[in-house]
Design a protein around this motif. Structure first.
Motif, PDB file in Angstrom:
ATOM      1  N   ALA A   9     -16.144 -24.369  34.394  1.00  0.00           N
ATOM      2  CA  ALA A   9     -17.192 -25.384  34.240  1.00  0.00           C
ATOM      3  C   ALA A   9     -18.587 -24.788  34.232  1.00  0.00           C
ATOM      4  CB  ALA A   9     -17.064 -26.438  35.341  1.00  0.00           C
ATOM      5  N   ALA A  10     -18.764 -23.603  34.825  1.00  0.00           N
ATOM      6  CA  ALA A  10     -20.081 -22.966  34.847  1.00  0.00           C
ATOM      7  C   ALA A  10     -20.492 -22.489  33.458  1.00  0.00           C
ATOM      8  CB  ALA A  10     -20.091 -21.800  35.830  1.00  0.00           C
ATOM      9  N   MET A  11     -19.523 -22.222  32.593  1.00  0.00           N
ATOM     10  CA  MET A  11     -19.830 -21.735  31.235  1.00  0.00           C
ATOM     11  C   MET A  11     -20.103 -22.874  30.258  1.00  0.00           C
ATOM     12  SD  MET A  11     -17.423 -18.553  30.156  1.00  0.00           S
ATOM     13  CE  MET A  11     -18.155 -18.439  28.541  1.00  0.00           C
ATOM     14  N   PHE A  12     -19.472 -23.989  30.459  1.00  0.00           N
ATOM     15  CA  PHE A  12     -19.518 -25.071  29.485  1.00  0.00           C
ATOM     16  C   PHE A  12     -20.376 -26.225  29.989  1.00  0.00           C
ATOM     17  CE2 PHE A  12     -15.741 -22.626  28.709  1.00  0.00           C
ATOM     18  CZ  PHE A  12     -15.777 -22.465  27.336  1.00  0.00           C
ATOM     19  N   ARG A  13     -21.239 -26.735  29.130  1.00  0.00           N
ATOM     20  CA  ARG A  13     -22.125 -27.834  29.516  1.00  0.00           C
ATOM     21  C   ARG A  13     -21.611 -29.181  29.053  1.00  0.00           C
ATOM     22  NH1 ARG A  13     -27.237 -24.973  27.486  1.00  0.00           N
ATOM     23  NH2 ARG A  13     -27.264 -23.261  28.945  1.00  0.00           N
ATOM     24  N   TYR A  14     -20.926 -29.194  27.926  1.00  0.00           N
ATOM     25  CA  TYR A  14     -20.550 -30.470  27.313  1.00  0.00           C
ATOM     26  C   TYR A  14     -19.046 -30.675  27.257  1.00  0.00           C
ATOM     27  CZ  TYR A  14     -25.421 -30.158  26.085  1.00  0.00           C
ATOM     28  OH  TYR A  14     -26.782 -30.015  26.159  1.00  0.00           O
ATOM     29  N   ILE A  15     -18.285 -29.625  27.168  1.00  0.00           N
ATOM     30  CA  ILE A  15     -16.830 -29.720  27.191  1.00  0.00           C
ATOM     31  C   ILE A  15     -16.419 -29.657  28.654  1.00  0.00           C
ATOM     32  CG2 ILE A  15     -14.673 -28.612  26.481  1.00  0.00           C
ATOM     33  CD1 ILE A  15     -16.258 -27.447  24.067  1.00  0.00           C
ATOM     34  N   TYR A  16     -15.509 -30.549  29.029  1.00  0.00           N
ATOM     35  CA  TYR A  16     -15.121 -30.623  30.441  1.00  0.00           C
ATOM     36  C   TYR A  16     -13.650 -30.996  30.555  1.00  0.00           C
ATOM     37  CZ  TYR A  16     -15.556 -35.659  29.680  1.00  0.00           C
ATOM     38  OH  TYR A  16     -15.394 -36.934  29.198  1.00  0.00           O
ATOM     39  N   GLU A  17     -13.134 -30.841  31.758  1.00  0.00           N
ATOM     40  CA  GLU A  17     -11.749 -31.218  32.031  1.00  0.00           C
ATOM     41  C   GLU A  17     -11.706 -32.479  32.872  1.00  0.00           C
ATOM     42  OE1 GLU A  17      -9.671 -27.847  33.730  1.00  0.00           O
ATOM     43  OE2 GLU A  17      -9.076 -27.233  31.711  1.00  0.00           O
ATOM     44  N   SER A  18     -10.724 -33.298  32.577  1.00  0.00           N
ATOM     45  CA  SER A  18     -10.453 -34.492  33.385  1.00  0.00           C
ATOM     46  C   SER A  18      -8.944 -34.578  33.565  1.00  0.00           C
ATOM     47  CB  SER A  18     -10.982 -35.745  32.668  1.00  0.00           C
ATOM     48  OG  SER A  18     -10.117 -36.116  31.609  1.00  0.00           O
ATOM     49  N   GLU A  19      -8.493 -35.631  34.201  1.00  0.00           N
ATOM     50  CA  GLU A  19      -7.048 -35.804  34.380  1.00  0.00           C
ATOM     51  C   GLU A  19      -6.334 -35.948  33.034  1.00  0.00           C
ATOM     52  OE1 GLU A  19      -9.218 -39.597  34.491  1.00  0.00           O
ATOM     53  OE2 GLU A  19      -9.382 -37.828  35.744  1.00  0.00           O
ATOM     54  N   LEU A  20      -7.089 -36.221  31.955  1.00  0.00           N
ATOM     55  CA  LEU A  20      -6.517 -36.350  30.617  1.00  0.00           C
ATOM     56  C   LEU A  20      -6.420 -35.003  29.893  1.00  0.00           C
ATOM     57  CD1 LEU A  20      -8.494 -39.520  29.490  1.00  0.00           C
ATOM     58  CD2 LEU A  20      -6.166 -39.403  30.411  1.00  0.00           C
ATOM     59  N   GLY A  21      -7.058 -33.980  30.439  1.00  0.00           N
ATOM     60  CA  GLY A  21      -7.069 -32.665  29.801  1.00  0.00           C
ATOM     61  C   GLY A  21      -8.483 -32.253  29.451  1.00  0.00           C
ATOM     62  N   THR A  22      -8.625 -31.384  28.469  1.00  0.00           N
ATOM     63  CA  THR A  22      -9.943 -30.917  28.037  1.00  0.00           C
ATOM     64  C   THR A  22     -10.573 -31.992  27.167  1.00  0.00           C
ATOM     65  OG1 THR A  22      -9.157 -28.642  28.107  1.00  0.00           O
ATOM     66  CG2 THR A  22     -11.198 -29.049  26.906  1.00  0.00           C
ATOM     67  N   CYS A  23     -11.812 -32.380  27.492  1.00  0.00           N
ATOM     68  CA  CYS A  23     -12.486 -33.498  26.823  1.00  0.00           C
ATOM     69  C   CYS A  23     -13.680 -33.004  26.016  1.00  0.00           C
ATOM     70  CB  CYS A  23     -12.953 -34.518  27.855  1.00  0.00           C
ATOM     71  SG  CYS A  23     -11.585 -35.182  28.833  1.00  0.00           S
ATOM     72  N   PHE A  24     -13.799 -33.527  24.795  1.00  0.00           N
ATOM     73  CA  PHE A  24     -14.845 -33.109  23.871  1.00  0.00           C
ATOM     74  C   PHE A  24     -15.817 -34.230  23.534  1.00  0.00           C
ATOM     75  CE2 PHE A  24     -13.412 -28.904  22.578  1.00  0.00           C
ATOM     76  CZ  PHE A  24     -12.107 -28.888  23.037  1.00  0.00           C
ATOM     77  N   ASP A  25     -15.705 -35.397  24.110  1.00  0.00           N
ATOM     78  CA  ASP A  25     -16.548 -36.541  23.731  1.00  0.00           C
ATOM     79  C   ASP A  25     -18.035 -36.245  23.903  1.00  0.00           C
ATOM     80  OD1 ASP A  25     -15.878 -36.543  26.496  1.00  0.00           O
ATOM     81  OD2 ASP A  25     -16.346 -38.667  26.686  1.00  0.00           O
ATOM     82  N   ARG A  26     -18.439 -35.716  25.045  1.00  0.00           N
ATOM     83  CA  ARG A  26     -19.854 -35.382  25.277  1.00  0.00           C
ATOM     84  C   ARG A  26     -20.315 -34.276  24.325  1.00  0.00           C
ATOM     85  NH1 ARG A  26     -19.430 -34.344  31.594  1.00  0.00           N
ATOM     86  NH2 ARG A  26     -18.303 -36.219  32.102  1.00  0.00           N
ATOM     87  N   TYR A  27     -19.418 -33.341  24.061  1.00  0.00           N
ATOM     88  CA  TYR A  27     -19.751 -32.222  23.175  1.00  0.00           C
ATOM     89  C   TYR A  27     -20.051 -32.729  21.765  1.00  0.00           C
ATOM     90  CZ  TYR A  27     -19.323 -27.900  20.498  1.00  0.00           C
ATOM     91  OH  TYR A  27     -19.548 -26.846  19.657  1.00  0.00           O
ATOM     92  N   PHE A  28     -19.204 -33.549  21.204  1.00  0.00           N
ATOM     93  CA  PHE A  28     -19.438 -34.023  19.836  1.00  0.00           C
ATOM     94  C   PHE A  28     -20.619 -34.988  19.763  1.00  0.00           C
ATOM     95  CE2 PHE A  28     -15.156 -32.292  19.118  1.00  0.00           C
ATOM     96  CZ  PHE A  28     -15.499 -31.403  18.109  1.00  0.00           C
TER      97      PHE A  28
END
Length: 186
Positions: A22-41
């Motif tokens: 999480a320290a490397m990524f600002r917009y891609i994150y993990e949740s209970e659903l897996g890796t999430c890209f919504d904020r990134y896109f």
């Protein structure tokens, strides 16, 4: 957020940590659903018009992140990472990076060229086994001074962060020999 420093990602190398660093990524994150890209896109959509059209087409293409897409960088294997310096007579001396990845279906090669590299970091835990370095996720960002930031995390804990002034992407399809069926009559 585009103006945030990449220093936070460099100082907290999570080499080998389970899950996304999480320290490397600002917009891609993990949740209970897996890796999430919504904020990134959402973030990437805001860059339209602020970066070159070809670069935008690359970073905004959902297929470049989709686990099932032949054009995805997910599951691509790192084949080469090359740092070159400009001619000695050029002042200041400029650094360039070239990353070569074999596509996840081994039917194409991706080349990412980084020009006028301002900084880079490479963090690798002691590798176990002899497996390939398989790309899990990558994130592109635009820095406060208009520089490009591109970060990568691989399955064996390798983390790469590149900050540069120019970036371009190239995809080369490989000629795959057609499988020939042998006829019983042949």
């Amino acid at each position: 957020m585009a103006g945030d420093s990449v220093e936070a990602g460099r100082s907290a190398c999570g080499c080998g940590a389970e899950g996304l660093n999480a320290a490397m990524f600002r917009y891609i994150y993990e949740s209970e659903l897996g890796t999430c890209f919504d904020r990134y896109f959402d973030y990437i959509a805001g860059l339209k018009g602020a970066i070159d059209e070809a670069l935008y087409a690359f970073v905004a293409d959902v297929g470049r992140y989709d686990l099932r897409s032949k054009g995805s960088l997910h599951d691509a294997w790192l084949r080469r990472l090359t740092l070159t310096m400009s001619e000695i007579a050029e002042h200041p001396v400029r650094q360039n990076l070239h990353m070569e990845l074999l596509g996840p279906y081994h039917d194409r090669v991706f080349h990412v060229y980084y020009g006028d590299v301002l900084s880079y970091s490479y963090c690798q835990q002691a590798r176990r086994g002899s497996g390939q370095q398989d790309l899990l996720v990558h994130e592109f960002r635009l820095g406060a001074q208009g520089e490009f930031e591109h970060v990568f995390e691989f399955d064996d804990g390798l983390e790469i962060s590149i900050v540069c002034r120019s970036m371009r992407f190239e995809e080369i399809l490989l000629e795959v020999e057609a499988e020939t069926e042998t006829s019983p009559d042949a």
